[in-house]
Scaffold this motif. Structure first.
Motif, PDB file in Angstrom:
ATOM      1  N   ARG A  46       0.813  -1.138  -0.042  1.00  0.00           N
ATOM      2  CA  ARG A  46      -0.104  -0.023   0.035  1.00  0.00           C
ATOM      3  C   ARG A  46       0.821   1.431   0.179  1.00  0.00           C
ATOM      4  O   ARG A  46       2.007   1.251   0.671  1.00  0.00           O
ATOM      5  CB  ARG A  46      -0.853   0.038   1.297  1.00  0.00           C
ATOM      6  N   THR A 199      -8.179   3.583   5.464  1.00  0.00           N
ATOM      7  CA  THR A 199      -8.555   2.707   4.627  1.00  0.00           C
ATOM      8  C   THR A 199     -10.050   2.501   4.569  1.00  0.00           C
ATOM      9  O   THR A 199     -10.535   2.453   5.558  1.00  0.00           O
ATOM     10  CB  THR A 199      -7.743   1.367   4.791  1.00  0.00           C
ATOM     11  N   PRO A 204      -6.766   2.413   0.585  1.00  0.00           N
ATOM     12  CA  PRO A 204      -6.811   4.013   0.730  1.00  0.00           C
ATOM     13  C   PRO A 204      -7.400   4.831  -0.173  1.00  0.00           C
ATOM     14  O   PRO A 204      -8.054   5.898   0.281  1.00  0.00           O
ATOM     15  CB  PRO A 204      -5.356   4.201   0.786  1.00  0.00           C
ATOM     16  N   ALA A 306      -9.505   8.718   3.415  1.00  0.00           N
ATOM     17  CA  ALA A 306     -10.053   7.687   2.643  1.00  0.00           C
ATOM     18  C   ALA A 306     -11.005   7.753   1.813  1.00  0.00           C
ATOM     19  O   ALA A 306     -12.033   8.348   2.135  1.00  0.00           O
ATOM     20  CB  ALA A 306      -9.852   6.454   3.635  1.00  0.00           C
TER      21      ALA A 306
END
Length: 566
Positions: A46, A199, A204, A306
């Motif tokens: 990520r 997230t 995200p 997010a």
């Protein structure tokens, strides 16, 4: 990822898990649901960073538990990771069965590497959205997932039937190893570094780098209604959530039906769940769903937003989504007004059985503190407390010690009120901030079937701050809340004893108080703690020892044979 695939992401994932043997489910009408949870380390990327994380079955977030009210659920957890593990089934009452509750060193010793434990419990008198998560160290940063409890066969929702349902699990992401981040903070005696992103279902969204493929999306059809099951699995942040261009109708919180009301945003604290109905009746386009923190105290936070995408069927992927107008990060007014709208449904079928007579009055102050630490950066270590007592974790499960009458493990002299009253929310108190650290955990003993009123009072020890407090083994009624110091002579007259919200986790407002009531009809040892992982790790926790009742069906069940040993 195509829109059709995204639209059925949850169902497809569920069927895929069944097909490869991660989930073994009996036919729809059967009363037994069995799951296999393998605790595994997996490399995940990520924000342009790859790292190994602890997962269940290699999934992040983990698999959804599906059950129906009245089912028996068995979840065998096998630990292949290097960390000890325990899992809490957040919000399930576990009547007489604390052995299945999950908090390490409270109701069980942790599952050690290479070992297994089966959580075996009944889903009794509950339906709605709950969740599960690791309950040891900070491992719930990646070890978490949804629990969806459907009503009994033939029972309809007390709101318009949705055409489809989606789970939205809100979380946090650290680029570095979370346990190492925490160790570094503890070494310094300071808070660990804040998360790098929030997230939605582990992703995200496109406002973050390297996240084009790490964006969750759902497809909706014009004119249809959708139920969104929203869970805040973040470690340390209360979150606002909204969908651009769409109002939401709140119909349930913490797996309890509410009086429906419409809102353009919700506030959801760590540990809480909220179900909302969304009518897909706007211009066919793409709309961002967004979450970002609420913090009305002068504290640094991960203030990044997010996003996920709500996409109408037939709209091409190159249409730029619009962002919702989320409340300002410090919008106390919205937070208080939103919370005030929450009311139990209190219908004949789903009554709000609020205790009107109180047998035991408790008053707990919530505070931060500083204790000496010669090796820490400033010579002190930040800590937290209830009634100025910093909870010390034992080396054996408290429930085991209680059940087997083991001496020397804990005491039951936790005070019903703070030892020294003061102006709790006056000017910040920055002197005499030491807290009491006993050699053994101090618990509070509660008589079986007694009614309890607990007032939770925020304090200005160091600073005021909102605290989401979670009680294991019970729901409770939030009968009152306010800003400033609780007034025992005036404030009870303002209580809502008719249809207060029923929850398992409640946010005590910054510089304020919250009063809850519950009937202690579930024998066992039940943890209560702040669901900000930072504060829990600093000692903002305690436990209630609820005594057995007189009947054989009012006593703690015997421990299972495979209960882990310490």
């Amino acid at each position: 990822m195509g829109r059709r695939h995204c639209s059925f992401y949850l169902n497809c994932a569920f069927l895929f898990m069944c097909s490869i043997g991660w989930i073994s489910l009996p036919p729809v009408n059967a009363a037994l649901k069995q799951y296999q949870f393998d605790i595994q380390v997996k490399n995940v990327s990520r924000l342009c960073h790859a790292k190994p994380i602890v997962t269940v079955n290699g999934m992040f977030p983990g698999p959804t538990i599906y059950a129906r009210e009245g089912d028996r659920v068995q979840i065998n957890v096998t630990n292949y990771a290097q960390y000890n593990m325990s899992i809490h089934w957040h919000g399930l009452k576990q009547y007489r069965n604390g052995w299945a509750d999950g908090p390490a060193y409270v109701t069980q010793c942790p599952i050690q590497t290479g070992q297994s434990y089966t959580y075996d419990f009944n889903v009794t008198g509950q339906r709605g959205t709950l969740w599960w998560h690791a309950h040891i160290f900070w491992l719930r940063a990646t070890v978490y997932g949804a629990i969806v409890i459907m009503p009994k066969q033939g029972m309809a929702y007390p709101f318009p039937q949705p055409d489809f349902e989606f789970n939205l699990v809100l979380g946090e992401w650290w680029n570095d190893d979370v346990e190492e981040v925490v160790k570094q903070g503890n070494k310094l005696g300071l808070p660990p570094r804040m998360s790098d992103a929030h997230t939605i279902n582990g992703k995200p969204g496109p406002l973050f780098p390297c996240s084009e493929k790490h964006t969750y999306a759902v497809e909706v059809e014009q004119g249809k209604k959708y139920l969104f099951r929203i869970i805040n699995a973040a470690l340390n942040d209360e979150l606002f959530f909204a969908i651009a261009g769409h109002n939401m109708t709140v119909v349930e919180v913490d797996a309890v039906y509410t009086k429906p009301f419409s809102t353009d945003a919700i506030l959801i604290a760590p540990g809480q769940t909220t179900n909302v109905l969304v009518h897909a009746n706007k211009i066919s386009s793409r709309y961002f769903m967004a979450a970002r923190p609420f913090m009305d105290a002068p504290l640094p936070i991960d203030n990044k937003t997010a996003t996920a995408i709500l996409q109408y069927k037939g709209v091409p992927n190159n249409v730029l989504p619009s962002l919702p107008n989320l409340p300002a990060p410090n919008d106390t007014s919205f937070a208080l007004s939103y919370s005030a709208k929450l009311r139990s449904l209190n219908s004949p079928q789903f009554p709000a059985n609020v205790p009107l007579k109180v047998d035991r009055h408790l008053f707990y102050t919530i505070g931060l503190g500083m204790n000496p630490c010669p090796t820490c950066q400033n010579g002190t270590r930040l800590t937290a407390s209830l009634n100025n007592i910093t909870f010390i974790m034992p080396q054996i499960g408290l429930l085991q010690a209680h059940y087997f009458n083991l001496t020397g493990v804990f005491t039951t002299d936790f005070p019903d009120r703070p030892p020294t009253p003061f102006n709790y929310t006056g000017a910040p108190l920055t002197a005499n901030l030491r807290t009491v650290r006993s050699t053994r955990p101090r618990l509070s003993r509660i008589a079986f079937n007694s009614t309890v009123e607990l007032v939770l009072q925020d304090t200005n020890l160091l600073r005021v701050e909102s605290h989401p407090i979670h009680l294991h083994g019970y729901n409770f009624f939030v009968v009152g809340t306010g800003i400033g110091n609780f007034d025992p002579k005036k404030d009870p007259a303002k209580y809502n004893l008719v249809d207060p919200p029923e929850r398992n986790t409640i946010g005590v407002p910054t510089g304020g108080w919250t009063a809850i009531r519950f009937r202690a009809d579930n024998p066992g040892v039940w943890f209560m703690h702040c669901h900000l992982e930072l504060h829990t790790s600093w000692g903002l926790k305690t436990a209630f020892v609820v005594e057995n009742g007189p009947g054989p069906d009012q006593t703690i069940l015997p421990p299972p044979k495979d209960l882990p040993s310490c």
